[in-house]
Design an enzyme around this catalytic site. Structure first.
Site, PDB file in Angstrom:
ATOM      1  N   LYS A  65       0.941  -1.087  -0.030  1.00  0.00           N
ATOM      2  CA  LYS A  65       0.004  -0.063   0.027  1.00  0.00           C
ATOM      3  C   LYS A  65       0.958   1.210  -0.101  1.00  0.00           C
ATOM      4  O   LYS A  65       0.963   2.133   0.933  1.00  0.00           O
ATOM      5  CB  LYS A  65      -0.890  -0.037   1.133  1.00  0.00           C
TER       6      LYS A  65
HETATM    7  N1  PMP Z   1      -7.853  -1.481  -3.160  1.00  0.00           N
HETATM    8  C1  PMP Z   1      -7.224  -0.285  -2.653  1.00  0.00           C
HETATM    9  C2  PMP Z   1      -6.510   0.327  -3.583  1.00  0.00           C
HETATM   10  C3  PMP Z   1      -7.097   0.101  -1.082  1.00  0.00           C
HETATM   11  O1  PMP Z   1      -6.515   1.271  -0.951  1.00  0.00           O
HETATM   12  C4  PMP Z   1      -7.760  -0.703  -0.340  1.00  0.00           C
HETATM   13  C5  PMP Z   1      -8.113  -0.254   0.967  1.00  0.00           C
HETATM   14  N2  PMP Z   1      -6.903  -0.601   1.933  1.00  0.00           N
HETATM   15  C6  PMP Z   1      -8.486  -1.922  -0.902  1.00  0.00           C
HETATM   16  C7  PMP Z   1      -8.341  -2.384  -1.986  1.00  0.00           C
HETATM   17  C8  PMP Z   1      -9.381  -2.693   0.179  1.00  0.00           C
HETATM   18  O2  PMP Z   1      -8.491  -3.405   0.972  1.00  0.00           O
HETATM   19  P1  PMP Z   1      -8.812  -3.705   2.602  1.00  0.00           P
HETATM   20  O3  PMP Z   1     -10.243  -4.381   2.441  1.00  0.00           O
HETATM   21  O4  PMP Z   1      -7.428  -4.399   3.105  1.00  0.00           O
HETATM   22  O5  PMP Z   1      -8.992  -2.483   3.312  1.00  0.00           O
END
Ligand code: PMP
Length: 309
Positions: free
Chosen positions: A159
């Site tokens: 991320k």
């Molecule tokens: N895709 C992106 C680009 C994100 O930033 C997020 C949020 N973290 C998600 C998908 C969803 O991930 P998660 O379910 O782990 O929050």
């Protein structure tokens, strides 16, 4: 007025009042996006006067993995991060739903984008957060003109902060056009994900989500929904989804820690099915909300109970 931040942050190795957690304007990560972050929710159950962090262990594992993908080191292990995050959440004593934002960043003030020989600095803060986007109204989304950054350019499973200019552009486009959210397609024209959400569709009672090869972030909510679907005997496929399949779906919904489980009513003003929430989405959404708040006692290992007053 609801306060914008909780009182305490974790900064430079200890818990401090949030006003003391500041960085200089020369900070490398501020200039170049040389950092990465996580996003974690705590849920407050008013009936039990209890608060739970959802899937903290998995978030810590993904955070540590982001460092590995970017080939930098972190000052803390996944186990230490778990304790730091839990301790800060307890110190802030939430009696509302909240969001924890851990982030690792190049905190030096050197010129030039730089990840060489870098041990990242680490900080963590917490904000009250109900719904990030509406979960019950039926989202109106657009398909963005911006393409999702491919993993050949940046490891998308980290991320990484810099990647999020891609998300910000897509969100701006959605907002300028009067939409709630944007969906980004990948280099091959297949559905990738939302600006901060993974996508699911339902077609002929099969739940389908883009595979990891579609340059998606491997969402922890996505994983949760897939695990719940298996337990609920819902057929599941991970495969590329074309724009056509998206428009033709019986149901579409988005998942993410912020977004939770939000159903999509229309895409580029094209109504999905009859414009109502579909039965599979409804079932998964209900189960999800009951589990995160500890109303449904299944999956106890996903919830870290906080000691609060
Ligand atoms: N895709 C992106 C680009 C994100 O930033 C997020 C949020 N973290 C998600 C998908 C969803 O991930 P998660 O379910 O782990 O929050």
């Amino acid at each position: 007025m609801t306060k914008q931040f909780f009182d305490y942050a974790f900064f430079k190795g200890k818990i401090v009042p949030i006003e003391q957690a500041n960085v200089p304007i020369m900070t490398n990560a501020l200039q170049y996006g040389t950092g990465f972050f996580g996003g974690i929710r705590t849920y407050y159950n008013a009936d039990d006067k209890a608060a739970y962090i959802f899937r903290l262990k998995d978030h810590c594992a993904r955070f540590v993995n982001s460092a590995k993908l970017l080939e930098v080191s972190l000052p803390y292990s996944a186990e230490e991060l778990f304790d730091i995050i839990k301790n800060l959440a307890e110190k802030n004593n939430p009696n509302t739903d909240a969001y924890l934002r851990p982030f690792a960043y190049v905190g030096n003030t050197a010129l030039g984008p730089n990840l060489v020989n870098t041990t990242m600095d680490f900080a963590l803060y917490m904000i009250p957060l109900k719904n990030y986007i509406p979960v019950h109204k039926g989202l109106s989304v657009c398909i963005s003109k911006w393409q999702r950054i491919p993993k050949e350019a940046i490891p998308v499973r980290a991320k990484a902060s810099g990647i999020y200019i891609n998300s910000a552009l897509a969100r701006k486009e959605a907002s300028d056009g009067g939409f709630d959210e944007a969906i980004l397609l990948g280099a091959k024209g297949n559905v990738s994900e939302g600006s901060a959400e993974n996508i699911f569709i339902v077609k002929d009672n099969v739940l389908i989500t883009p595979s990891l090869s579609e340059d998606i972030l491997e969402g922890i909510t996505r994983r949760t929904i897939m695990e719940l679907a298996k337990e609920m005997d819902i057929a599941l496929q991970e495969k590329p989804i074309s724009r056509e399949e998206l428009f033709n779906a019986d149901e579409v919904f988005m998942t993410g820690t912020g977004c939770q489980v939000a159903w999509v009513k229309s895409i580029d003003k094209h109504m999905i099915a009859n414009g109502k929430i579909g039965p599979i989405t409804r079932k998964l959404q209900q189960k999800y909300f009951n589990i995160v708040r500890g109303i449904d006692k299944d999956h106890i290992s996903w919830r870290t109970k906080l000691i609060i007053d």
